[in-house]
Design an enzyme around this catalytic site. Structure first.
Site, mmCIF file in Angstrom:
data_model
loop_
_atom_site.group_PDB
_atom_site.id
_atom_site.type_symbol
_atom_site.label_atom_id
_atom_site.label_comp_id
_atom_site.label_asym_id
_atom_site.label_seq_id
_atom_site.Cartn_x
_atom_site.Cartn_y
_atom_site.Cartn_z
ATOM 1 N N ASP A 12 54.301 44.965 41.588
ATOM 2 C CA ASP A 12 53.543 45.012 40.336
ATOM 3 C C ASP A 12 52.243 44.263 40.603
ATOM 4 O O ASP A 12 52.080 43.621 41.648
ATOM 5 C CB ASP A 12 54.346 44.325 39.206
ATOM 6 C CG ASP A 12 53.584 44.306 37.881
ATOM 7 O OD1 ASP A 12 53.049 45.357 37.494
ATOM 8 O OD2 ASP A 12 53.513 43.248 37.238
ATOM 9 N N SER A 13 51.354 44.294 39.604
ATOM 10 C CA SER A 13 50.111 43.536 39.748
ATOM 11 C C SER A 13 50.353 42.029 39.608
ATOM 12 O O SER A 13 49.566 41.231 40.086
ATOM 13 C CB SER A 13 49.125 43.975 38.661
ATOM 14 O OG SER A 13 49.716 43.775 37.390
ATOM 15 N N TYR A 44 45.807 45.643 36.803
ATOM 16 C CA TYR A 44 45.645 47.017 37.285
ATOM 17 C C TYR A 44 45.179 47.938 36.148
ATOM 18 O O TYR A 44 44.535 48.947 36.375
ATOM 19 C CB TYR A 44 46.989 47.564 37.796
ATOM 20 C CG TYR A 44 47.376 47.180 39.197
ATOM 21 C CD1 TYR A 44 46.626 46.294 39.961
ATOM 22 C CD2 TYR A 44 48.522 47.728 39.777
ATOM 23 C CE1 TYR A 44 47.012 45.961 41.260
ATOM 24 C CE2 TYR A 44 48.909 47.409 41.071
ATOM 25 C CZ TYR A 44 48.159 46.526 41.810
ATOM 26 O OH TYR A 44 48.542 46.213 43.082
ATOM 27 N N GLY A 45 45.563 47.574 34.937
ATOM 28 C CA GLY A 45 45.338 48.465 33.800
ATOM 29 C C GLY A 45 43.884 48.772 33.500
ATOM 30 O O GLY A 45 43.575 49.754 32.833
ATOM 31 N N CYS A 75 55.570 48.911 37.820
ATOM 32 C CA CYS A 75 54.318 48.790 37.089
ATOM 33 C C CYS A 75 53.975 50.184 36.568
ATOM 34 O O CYS A 75 53.967 51.160 37.338
ATOM 35 C CB CYS A 75 53.244 48.316 38.058
ATOM 36 S SG CYS A 75 51.578 48.403 37.407
ATOM 37 N N ASN A 76 53.726 50.280 35.269
ATOM 38 C CA ASN A 76 53.401 51.589 34.691
ATOM 39 C C ASN A 76 52.038 52.088 35.152
ATOM 40 O O ASN A 76 51.845 53.276 35.385
ATOM 41 C CB ASN A 76 53.406 51.506 33.169
ATOM 42 C CG ASN A 76 54.798 51.384 32.605
ATOM 43 O OD1 ASN A 76 55.392 52.363 32.189
ATOM 44 N ND2 ASN A 76 55.345 50.181 32.601
ATOM 45 N N GLU A 156 50.035 36.819 31.265
ATOM 46 C CA GLU A 156 49.844 36.146 32.565
ATOM 47 C C GLU A 156 49.433 34.685 32.368
ATOM 48 O O GLU A 156 49.750 33.830 33.170
ATOM 49 C CB GLU A 156 48.785 36.872 33.409
ATOM 50 C CG GLU A 156 49.270 38.153 34.049
ATOM 51 C CD GLU A 156 50.166 37.946 35.289
ATOM 52 O OE1 GLU A 156 50.070 36.904 35.944
ATOM 53 O OE2 GLU A 156 50.979 38.858 35.565
ATOM 54 N N CYS A 188 54.512 49.028 29.651
ATOM 55 C CA CYS A 188 53.928 48.096 30.626
ATOM 56 C C CYS A 188 55.014 47.070 30.913
ATOM 57 O O CYS A 188 55.647 46.558 29.974
ATOM 58 C CB CYS A 188 52.698 47.409 30.032
ATOM 59 S SG CYS A 188 52.064 46.079 31.085
ATOM 60 N N THR A 189 55.233 46.779 32.184
ATOM 61 C CA THR A 189 56.370 45.909 32.526
ATOM 62 C C THR A 189 56.126 44.439 32.176
ATOM 63 O O THR A 189 57.032 43.628 32.291
ATOM 64 C CB THR A 189 56.734 46.065 34.013
ATOM 65 O OG1 THR A 189 55.548 45.836 34.798
ATOM 66 C CG2 THR A 189 57.286 47.437 34.304
ATOM 67 N N HIS A 190 54.916 44.114 31.742
ATOM 68 C CA HIS A 190 54.685 42.748 31.245
ATOM 69 C C HIS A 190 55.246 42.579 29.823
ATOM 70 O O HIS A 190 55.565 41.476 29.409
ATOM 71 C CB HIS A 190 53.181 42.437 31.183
ATOM 72 C CG HIS A 190 52.569 42.049 32.488
ATOM 73 N ND1 HIS A 190 52.366 42.941 33.506
ATOM 74 C CD2 HIS A 190 52.102 40.852 32.935
ATOM 75 C CE1 HIS A 190 51.779 42.312 34.525
ATOM 76 N NE2 HIS A 190 51.614 41.039 34.200
HETATM 77 N N1 DGL Z 1 52.738 45.449 34.524
HETATM 78 C C1 DGL Z 1 51.827 46.484 34.770
HETATM 79 C C2 DGL Z 1 52.061 47.747 34.035
HETATM 80 O O1 DGL Z 1 53.227 48.039 33.790
HETATM 81 C C3 DGL Z 1 50.424 46.108 35.100
HETATM 82 C C4 DGL Z 1 49.559 45.604 34.053
HETATM 83 C C5 DGL Z 1 48.186 45.309 34.573
HETATM 84 O O2 DGL Z 1 48.070 44.754 35.663
HETATM 85 O O3 DGL Z 1 47.223 45.643 33.867
HETATM 86 O O4 DGL Z 1 51.186 48.516 33.737
#
Ligand code: DGL
Length: 270
Positions: A12-13, A44-45, A75-76, A156, A188-190
């Site tokens: 993931d990021s 990443y988003g 990570c989505n 984060e 989003c996995t966060h």
């Molecule tokens: N946890 C990630 C996701 O599921 C990344 C979020 C990010 O880095 O913007 O998209």
């Protein structure tokens, strides 16, 4: 064919994929995990598709170099931007799974003829991947997707379960787009880190769909299907790599795994 005792690679990021890693650890007790948090390139988003693809390929090289039998894109944003490319790149060297397909299968099983909401990063929402995959598989689902870009940096930074995070979450969830929904996909996995607050907002009226456990169960099925499930009782040896050291990553890893973890710094580019 890969050795059944080979590790599972997860990336993931940042800390978001730890929600998936944690669910995998609980469900697949014999498996060793190698987790890569690309903290140097977070979030990443907000990045272009090409950038997320380049990061994903670099990380796959690291995980393949460490002998992983399967790579979980936890990570989505990376799943939507790089899954097809990564599968092709990795080829027969390992299997690849993403976090979107397990959720789409879950929606297919549990919902029909209704409206569902989705919150995710700009990358995931703009890709329209959930809508396309749901439309392919399930009849009669209306999907309303909203980008919620403030949530990842907020999480984060450790802002969850407090007043600021509540305000931001309430503001997003009260958006016109997300009204009259039966379920909300945390795309989003966060976001599982703020699931309590999201559930509190809906007071049980909307089912909040978190992909971590769904992905871990899906992964178990794939390991069985590919005949690479580690069926021997072994003490797992989990490793955590980050492209940049951050205190919040270390704190969250300890919180999730309930133990001191050794973070290995691994720069993707010299
Ligand atoms: N946890 C990630 C996701 O599921 C990344 C979020 C990010 O880095 O913007 O998209």
């Amino acid at each position: 064919m890969k050795n059944k005792q080979a590790p599972i690679g997860i990336f993931d990021s940042g800390i978001g994929g730890l929600t998936v890693a944690h669910a995998i650890r609980k469900i697949l007790r014999n498996e060793s995990l190698i987790y890569f948090g690309d903290t140097a390139h977070l979030p990443y988003g907000d990045k272009s598709e090409a950038a997320v693809q380049a990061y994903s390929i670099k990380i796959a090289d690291v995980l393949l170099g460490r002998g992983c039998k399967i790579i979980v894109i936890a990570c989505n944003s990376a799943s939507s931007a790089a899954y097809e490319l990564l599968k092709e790149y990795v080829g027969s060297r390992a299997k690849v799974v993403n976090v979107i397909d397990p959720m789409v299968s879950f929606v297919k099983e549990k919902f029909s003829e209704t409206k569902i909401g989705l919150i995710g990063t700009k990358r995931t929402v703009q890709s329209n991947i959930y809508a396309r995959k749901i439309e392919e598989l399930v009849q009669g689902i209306e999907l309303a997707s909203l980008a919620t870009p403030l949530l990842v940096p907020m999480i984060e930074e450790g802002f969850f379960n407090n007043k600021i995070s509540s305000e931001i979450i309430d503001q997003y969830l009260s958006d016109e787009l997300l009204q009259n929904i039966e379920g909300l996909i945390l795309g989003c996995t966060h976001y599982p880190l703020v699931k309590n607050q999201i559930e509190k907002y809906y007071q049980g009226k909307v089912q909040v769909l978190d992909s971590s456990e769904i992905t871990a169960l899906y992964l178990k099925d794939r390991l069985i299907e590919f005949d690479i499930l580690n069926d021997q009782e072994t003490e797992p040896d989990d490793r955590f790599l980050v492209s940049d050291y951050t205190e919040s990553f270390e704190a969250s890893t300890k919180l999730f795994f309930n133990q001191r973890v050794h973070l290995e710094k691994y720069a993707l580019w010299d």
